[in-house]
Design a protein around this motif. Structure first.
Motif, PDB file in Angstrom:
ATOM      1  N   VAL A  46      13.942  47.080  59.988  1.00 50.34           N
ATOM      2  CA  VAL A  46      13.126  45.874  59.848  1.00 50.34           C
ATOM      3  C   VAL A  46      13.973  44.652  60.160  1.00 50.34           C
ATOM      4  N   GLU A  47      13.459  43.819  61.030  1.00 50.34           N
ATOM      5  CA  GLU A  47      14.111  42.561  61.411  1.00 50.34           C
ATOM      6  C   GLU A  47      13.112  41.452  61.143  1.00 50.34           C
ATOM      7  N   GLY A  48      13.366  40.632  60.124  1.00 51.82           N
ATOM      8  CA  GLY A  48      12.383  39.637  59.724  1.00 51.82           C
ATOM      9  C   GLY A  48      11.190  40.322  59.076  1.00 51.82           C
ATOM     10  N   ASP A  49      10.031  40.131  59.650  1.00 50.18           N
ATOM     11  CA  ASP A  49       8.819  40.764  59.127  1.00 50.18           C
ATOM     12  C   ASP A  49       8.311  41.876  60.033  1.00 50.18           C
ATOM     13  N   ALA A  50       9.106  42.268  61.021  1.00 52.67           N
ATOM     14  CA  ALA A  50       8.639  43.258  61.993  1.00 52.67           C
ATOM     15  C   ALA A  50       9.655  44.381  62.161  1.00 52.67           C
ATOM     16  N   ARG A  51       9.171  45.484  62.678  1.00 50.48           N
ATOM     17  CA  ARG A  51      10.062  46.601  62.993  1.00 50.48           C
ATOM     18  C   ARG A  51      10.738  46.358  64.337  1.00 50.48           C
ATOM     19  N   GLY A  52      12.026  46.669  64.370  1.00 57.52           N
ATOM     20  CA  GLY A  52      12.768  46.527  65.613  1.00 57.52           C
ATOM     21  C   GLY A  52      13.436  47.831  65.998  1.00 57.52           C
ATOM     22  N   LEU A  53      13.573  48.065  67.293  1.00 56.97           N
ATOM     23  CA  LEU A  53      14.271  49.241  67.810  1.00 56.97           C
ATOM     24  C   LEU A  53      15.689  48.826  68.156  1.00 56.97           C
TER      25      LEU A  53
END
Length: 225
Positions: A46-53
């Motif tokens: 999770v990066e901020g409020d979103a999922r990141g790859l």
């Protein structure tokens, strides 16, 4: 312990599966499908409020003194003792949770040195499944991860009786990222998995006469001759 797995799906498929966008530096190279410690496989965090790859180094670095007395860095890839201070801070912090995508993982079975059969396990109903992972920042600005292990299920135990990776049900992935633990650290149901045996190539066998492969087994391993 599991020190070899595969991600054979393309980056675009991972982005769609997890609803994630790449957050790794543009100069990072997406890894090959066959993955070993110290390589940089794709990881979902999770990066901020979103999922990141992201792309992270597999294994928390630690210094180990060998039999010769020389101290060397060795990556610790599997999290077994959940109460160890080595893992405690990452396990307690939801921001350090991650999902580790995989399409299959392997273990060597019993056999003589140099001739042990290799077994590949997967979840046939899920082209992309997830290990329960944790990560930490490194001093060079990069990141490293490891994934949890637990008691093996009845499919893995005859081949690797010590442990198996913690595989999350898809509906439990967000619970893991939110910081839950408890019932998530448990063997994945054996009836939902499949295993295939690959025997080493006999010495002196021409390549065109040998196909590495064996019986595909699901649910429960069958005895082999």
């Amino acid at each position: 312990m599991c020190n070899r797995y595969r991600v054979t799906e393309a980056e675009a498929a991972l982005m769609q599966r997890y609803g994630a966008q790449p957050i790794y530096p543009p100069d990072e190279t997406y890894p090959p499908p066959e993955l070993f410690p110290k390589r940089t496989p794709p990881v979902i965090r999770v990066e901020g409020d979103a999922r990141g790859l992201d792309l992270m180094s597999w294994g928390f670095p630690t210094m180990i003194k060998g039999a010769t007395g020389i101290v060397r860095e060795k990556p610790v890839t599997n999290v077994r003792n959940l109460t160890s201070p080595f893992w405690r801070s990452a396990l307690k912090d939801p921001a350090r949770r991650c999902l580790v995508p995989f399409t299959a993982f392997s273990e060597y079975g019993p056999g003589p040195t140099g001739a042990k059969p290799l077994y590949w396990f997967d979840v046939p109903s899920r082209p992309i499944a997830s290990f329960a992972g944790i990560w930490r920042p490194l001093s060079d600005g990069k990141r490293a991860y490891a994934f949890l292990t637990c008691e093996p299920n009845s499919l893995v135990a005859p081949i690797h009786p010590k442990a198996m990776p913690v595989i999350l049900h898809e509906e439990d992935e967000q619970r893991w990222l939110d910081g839950e633990l408890g019932d998530l650290v448990a063997p994945f149901p054996s009836q939902l998995m499949k295993v295939e045996r690959f025997d080493p190539k006999p010495k002196g066998t021409p390549k065109e006469e040998f196909t590495a492969g064996g019986d595909a087994m699901g649910g429960e391993p069958q005895p082999t001759a």
